[in-house]
Write a protein that holds these residues in place. Structure first.
Motif, short mmCIF file in Angstrom:
data_model
loop_
_atom_site.label_atom_id
_atom_site.label_comp_id
_atom_site.label_asym_id
_atom_site.label_seq_id
_atom_site.Cartn_x
_atom_site.Cartn_y
_atom_site.Cartn_z
N GLY A 294 0.82 -1.22 0.00
CA GLY A 294 0.00 0.00 0.00
C GLY A 294 0.84 1.26 0.00
N SER A 295 0.46 2.20 0.84
CA SER A 295 1.17 3.48 0.89
C SER A 295 2.62 3.30 1.29
CB SER A 295 0.50 4.42 1.89
OG SER A 295 -0.75 4.80 1.41
N ALA A 296 2.89 2.27 2.09
CA ALA A 296 4.27 2.03 2.52
C ALA A 296 5.15 1.69 1.30
CB ALA A 296 4.31 0.93 3.57
N VAL A 297 4.58 1.01 0.30
CA VAL A 297 5.34 0.76 -0.94
C VAL A 297 5.62 2.09 -1.63
CG1 VAL A 297 5.23 -0.21 -3.28
CG2 VAL A 297 4.36 -1.52 -1.38
N ILE A 339 8.79 -1.82 5.46
CA ILE A 339 8.16 -0.58 5.91
C ILE A 339 6.70 -0.90 6.24
CG2 ILE A 339 7.63 1.83 5.36
CD1 ILE A 339 9.75 1.77 3.22
N SER A 340 6.27 -0.51 7.42
CA SER A 340 4.88 -0.79 7.78
C SER A 340 4.43 0.13 8.91
CB SER A 340 4.75 -2.25 8.22
OG SER A 340 3.45 -2.51 8.67
N GLN A 341 3.32 0.80 8.70
CA GLN A 341 2.76 1.63 9.77
C GLN A 341 2.35 0.73 10.93
OE1 GLN A 341 0.28 3.07 12.44
NE2 GLN A 341 -0.87 1.95 10.89
N SER A 342 1.48 -0.24 10.64
CA SER A 342 0.91 -1.07 11.71
C SER A 342 1.90 -2.07 12.27
CB SER A 342 -0.29 -1.85 11.15
OG SER A 342 0.16 -2.73 10.13
N GLY A 343 2.84 -2.49 11.42
CA GLY A 343 3.75 -3.56 11.83
C GLY A 343 3.07 -4.91 11.87
N ALA A 390 -7.37 7.23 10.95
CA ALA A 390 -7.97 7.24 9.61
C ALA A 390 -7.40 6.07 8.82
CB ALA A 390 -7.68 8.56 8.91
N VAL A 391 -8.25 5.39 8.08
CA VAL A 391 -7.77 4.23 7.33
C VAL A 391 -6.73 4.67 6.29
CG1 VAL A 391 -8.49 2.49 5.65
CG2 VAL A 391 -9.72 2.73 7.81
N ALA A 392 -6.99 5.78 5.62
CA ALA A 392 -6.02 6.28 4.64
C ALA A 392 -4.87 6.94 5.39
CB ALA A 392 -6.69 7.29 3.72
N ALA A 399 6.12 10.34 7.53
CA ALA A 399 7.25 10.03 8.41
C ALA A 399 8.12 8.92 7.81
CB ALA A 399 6.74 9.62 9.79
N GLN A 400 7.49 7.99 7.08
CA GLN A 400 8.28 6.94 6.41
C GLN A 400 9.18 7.58 5.35
OE1 GLN A 400 4.98 4.63 4.99
NE2 GLN A 400 4.70 3.52 6.92
N VAL A 401 8.58 8.51 4.56
CA VAL A 401 9.37 9.19 3.53
C VAL A 401 10.52 9.96 4.17
CG1 VAL A 401 9.29 11.05 1.80
CG2 VAL A 401 7.47 9.32 1.86
N LYS A 479 -8.15 7.97 -4.80
CA LYS A 479 -9.14 6.93 -5.12
C LYS A 479 -9.64 6.22 -3.87
CE LYS A 479 -5.54 4.22 -7.16
NZ LYS A 479 -4.99 3.99 -8.48
N GLU A 480 -8.78 6.02 -2.87
CA GLU A 480 -9.26 5.24 -1.72
C GLU A 480 -10.30 5.99 -0.90
OE1 GLU A 480 -6.27 3.89 1.13
OE2 GLU A 480 -5.20 5.79 0.99
N ILE A 481 -10.22 7.31 -0.87
CA ILE A 481 -11.22 7.99 -0.02
C ILE A 481 -12.35 8.66 -0.82
CG2 ILE A 481 -9.65 8.34 1.93
CD1 ILE A 481 -9.58 11.31 1.15
N LEU A 594 -12.39 -1.14 2.84
CA LEU A 594 -10.98 -1.12 3.28
C LEU A 594 -10.83 -1.47 4.76
CD1 LEU A 594 -9.60 2.13 1.65
CD2 LEU A 594 -9.56 -0.18 0.78
N ALA A 595 -9.61 -1.59 5.18
CA ALA A 595 -9.29 -1.73 6.60
C ALA A 595 -7.89 -1.19 6.80
CB ALA A 595 -9.35 -3.17 7.04
N LYS A 596 -7.61 -0.80 8.00
CA LYS A 596 -6.30 -0.16 8.24
C LYS A 596 -5.19 -1.17 8.41
CE LYS A 596 -4.13 3.70 10.05
NZ LYS A 596 -3.86 4.27 8.74
N SER A 597 -5.50 -2.26 9.07
CA SER A 597 -4.45 -3.22 9.33
C SER A 597 -4.83 -4.51 8.61
CB SER A 597 -4.37 -3.43 10.84
OG SER A 597 -3.44 -4.42 11.12
C1 G6P Z 1 -3.77 -1.02 4.22
C2 G6P Z 1 -3.99 0.44 4.56
C3 G6P Z 1 -2.94 1.31 3.85
C4 G6P Z 1 -1.54 0.84 4.21
C5 G6P Z 1 -1.36 -0.66 3.89
C6 G6P Z 1 -0.06 -1.19 4.46
O1 G6P Z 1 -4.08 -1.26 2.90
O2 G6P Z 1 -5.28 0.84 4.19
O3 G6P Z 1 -3.09 2.66 4.25
O4 G6P Z 1 -0.60 1.57 3.50
O5 G6P Z 1 -2.42 -1.41 4.48
O6 G6P Z 1 -0.14 -1.12 5.86
P1 G6P Z 1 1.08 -1.02 6.84
O7 G6P Z 1 0.46 -1.00 8.20
O8 G6P Z 1 1.92 -2.24 6.61
O9 G6P Z 1 1.82 0.24 6.53
#
Ligand code: G6P
Length: 601
Positions: A294-297, A339-343, A390-392, A399-401, A479-481, A594-597
């Motif tokens: 996702g966004s982490a890519v 790279i991962s927000q949620s881990g 927020a899911v998006a 911060a990753q960038v 597109k996602e939101i 969608l879902a956040k994690s």
């Molecule tokens: C979901 C979220 C995205 C996120 C992606 C990767 O698709 O909706 O916003 O970029 O997962 O998640 P991560 O937690 O690994 O960064």
């Protein structure tokens, strides 16, 4: 995905505990929700399609109960209907599930005569566990055998009507923690769900299971041997999870970015210098591989262009779900950066395990401390984004960038490509970024541009090099939101087919922050203009000269060193997407489907 919660304890109002927990887990999925609880010695199951608020309307909160489990669903097997909502019950066993039982069809075949009510793999899991319980007449043996038979990913919260004061939990490849209270204990997909009651928790490891009463927690390995555990403390303040003055979490999180950037910069400096030597000093890195989803890519692509340019190290960006099933070219000389927000993203987690099996050094860029990916990486650089609701994603992406930009500078210095003078200039400029983001947040043009865009069917984003990487994130955000179809194109590629889609109704957002190739993108902008396409420019004032007639709207980011421009240029794209979605009346914080994690593959 899905969020699960469970409670056993002194509190007769455990329905409140379950619902409060589920509300904080709704980011994990919101197709349906349900609870199962024992009240006056009887099992009750209540579930409803859609949001938790729908479930709440069906519940009688005065019913006394001190044991229960709850679930909020992101549909994988079966439509998002009430019948497929969790908890699922088979005879004495009732359970909630996060994950996917991959061999559920095979298992279902064994129980052909059972009348399954739902289309879910979870009901099959409940059937299997009930069968194993009936066979063994012992829950611990039943769960032990369940671990042997069930393949895939699962975190299960279980109640058995033969033991009305025991909560069971089992985990493999999906996150699960046990909350430790006083005369009460909890299970949850993440620690935030129980913070109102306790900040003490245990991380359940893969292929282990727990027997939990109000006063006791026992954990067992897959062979049924009792194992010791560590009780941790979570110290983050729970109140960060409110919207405050903002209409949406997304807007709040966009506005938190100056602070996030400041904190993340501070965490990467030692004696005022960008310093990752504790991870990288003695490493001879020949290649970097970024794995993410996702966004982490998309953040990874920005990192690729910067690291290649400033540190002269080749970088492959691999979509984790692809990396898992392809031939990989990695070895001990590769630095692998998940790279991962949620881990917790399942594909990133599995890709990381592959990298580790090749002996690569793995250095995560992660937001959630102690998450599954963080625990497996050799080392972690934590971004300081704080909880993102927020899911998006916005602030976590930024911060990753930032961290990738700082890595590019550090590696450039290490490879003698950035001299001391430039390093000092970059470090000085770095500290000005929070204020520059602040000034971008104050710009009022985004709403005007959003009015131009919100009724469109298709929107293109074009850019070259690092600007193309920004386009990927800008397009995904929109597109996602807002549900408007959009595509990111390498500016030079548009003419090879896609330009046939350009007309007066198909606008293009062009990002031009890289001086050396600005004139090339301007030629592509002109090609679009001469086919009546509207142009919105996001650019930097000292990048190039362009005629007024070549564009319709222009957002100029504050002056900064070229390497830092992606950090600024993404902010207008986030806000344009936000206002487009707002004008369309979309559910901005929880976009459909969608879902956040994402803890399923
Ligand atoms: C979901 C979220 C995205 C996120 C992606 C990767 O698709 O909706 O916003 O970029 O997962 O998640 P991560 O937690 O690994 O960064």
């Amino acid at each position: 995905m899905c969020g699960i919660i469970g409670y056993v304890g002194k509190n007769q109002k455990s329905l409140d505990v379950l619902i409060t927990g589920l509300e904080s887990l709704e980011y994990r999925g919101y197709d349906s929700a349900g609870v199962a609880f024992i009240s006056d010695d009887k099992l009750n199951i209540v579930k409803e399609q859609g949001r938790i608020r729908n479930l709440k309307e069906k519940l009688d909160f005065n019913m006394p109960t001190n044991i229960g489990i709850g679930h909020t669903r992101w549909a994988t097997h079966g439509l998002p209907k009430t019948v497929n909502a969790h908890p699922h019950n088979v005879s004495k066993i009732t359970l909630v599930h996060n994950g996917i039982i991959e061999n559920y069809e095979e298992i279902k075949e064994k129980f052909k005569t059972y009348n399954f009510k739902s289309e879910t793999d979870t009901e099959v899991a409940a059937c299997l566990l009930n069968n194993l319980y009936e066979k063994n007449n012992n829950m611990l043996d039943a769960i032990k055998e369940f671990i042997k038979e069930a393949k895939g990913a699962y975190a299960l919260g279980i109640i058995n009507t033969d033991y009305k004061d025991i909560l069971y939990a089992v985990k493999k490849n999906s996150p699960l923690i046990i909350g430790v209270g006083k005369s009460e204990n909890f299970i949850a997909s993440d620690v935030h769900a129980i913070l109102k009651y306790t900040n003490k928790y245990i991380v359940l490891e893969d292929e282990t299971f727990a027997k939990i009463t109000k006063d006791e927690i026992n954990i067992f390995d897959k062979n049924g041997n009792s194992i010791s555990y560590v009780i941790k403390e979570f110290n983050e303040d729970e109140k960060v999870c409110s919207k405050g003055i903002y209409d949406h979490f997304m807007l709040k999180e966009i506005n938190e970015q100056p602070e996030v950037i400041k904190k993340t910069i501070e965490s990467c400096l030692i004696n005022k210098k960008i310093d990752f030597s504790k991870y990288l000093e003695n490493k001879n890195i020949k290649k970097i591989v970024i794995i993410a989803c996702g966004s982490a890519v998309n953040a990874g692509y920005v990192g690729k262009f910067l690291i290649e340019e400033y540190a002269n190290i080749p970088v492959d960006v691999e979509i984790a779900s692809e990396f898992r099933y392809k031939k990989v070219f990695i070895n001990k000389e590769c630095l692998v950066i998940p790279i991962s927000q949620s881990g917790e993203t399942a594909d990133t987690l599995e890709a990381l395990k592959i990298a580790k099996s090749y002996g690569c050094y793995t250095l995560g860029i992660i937001n959630v401390v102690e998450s599954s990916i963080a625990r497996i990486c050799d080392d972690v650089i934590y971004i300081k984004a704080g909880p993102e609701i927020a899911v998006a994603t916005t602030k976590a992406y930024l911060a990753q960038v930032l961290v990738l930009t700082l890595l590019a500078i550090y590696l450039g210095k290490k490879n003698n490509l950035i001299n001391e003078k430039l390093e000092q200039e970059l470090e000085q400029e770095l500290n000005l970024l929070p204020n520059k983001i602040e000034s971008l947040l104050e710009n009022k043009d985004y709403e005007k541009i959003a009015k131009e865009l919100y009724s469109k069917q298709d929107i293109f984003f074009i850019g070259r090099n690092v600007d193309y990487a920004l386009c990927m994130e800008g397009s995904l955000k929109l597109k996602e939101i807002s549900y408007i179809h959009s595509e990111a194109y390498a500016a030079g590629e548009l003419k090879h087919g896609t330009i046939s889609l350009i007309d007066s109704n198909t606008p293009t957002i062009a990002i031009i922050t890289k001086k050396s190739i600005a004139s090339k993108t301007i030629s592509n902008v002109k090609e679009i203009k001469s086919r009546e396409g509207k142009i919105i420019l996001v650019t930097s004032s000292d990048t190039y000269n362009i005629n007024d007639s070549d564009y319709d709207y222009e957002i100029v980011i504050p002056k900064t060193k070229e390497i830092f421009r992606p950090i600024l240029a993404i902010v207008p794209l986030q806000l344009i997407s936000y206002y487009v979605a707002k004008l369309k009346g979309c559910d901005i914080d929880k976009p459909k489907n969608l879902a956040k994690s994402v803890t399923v593959e």
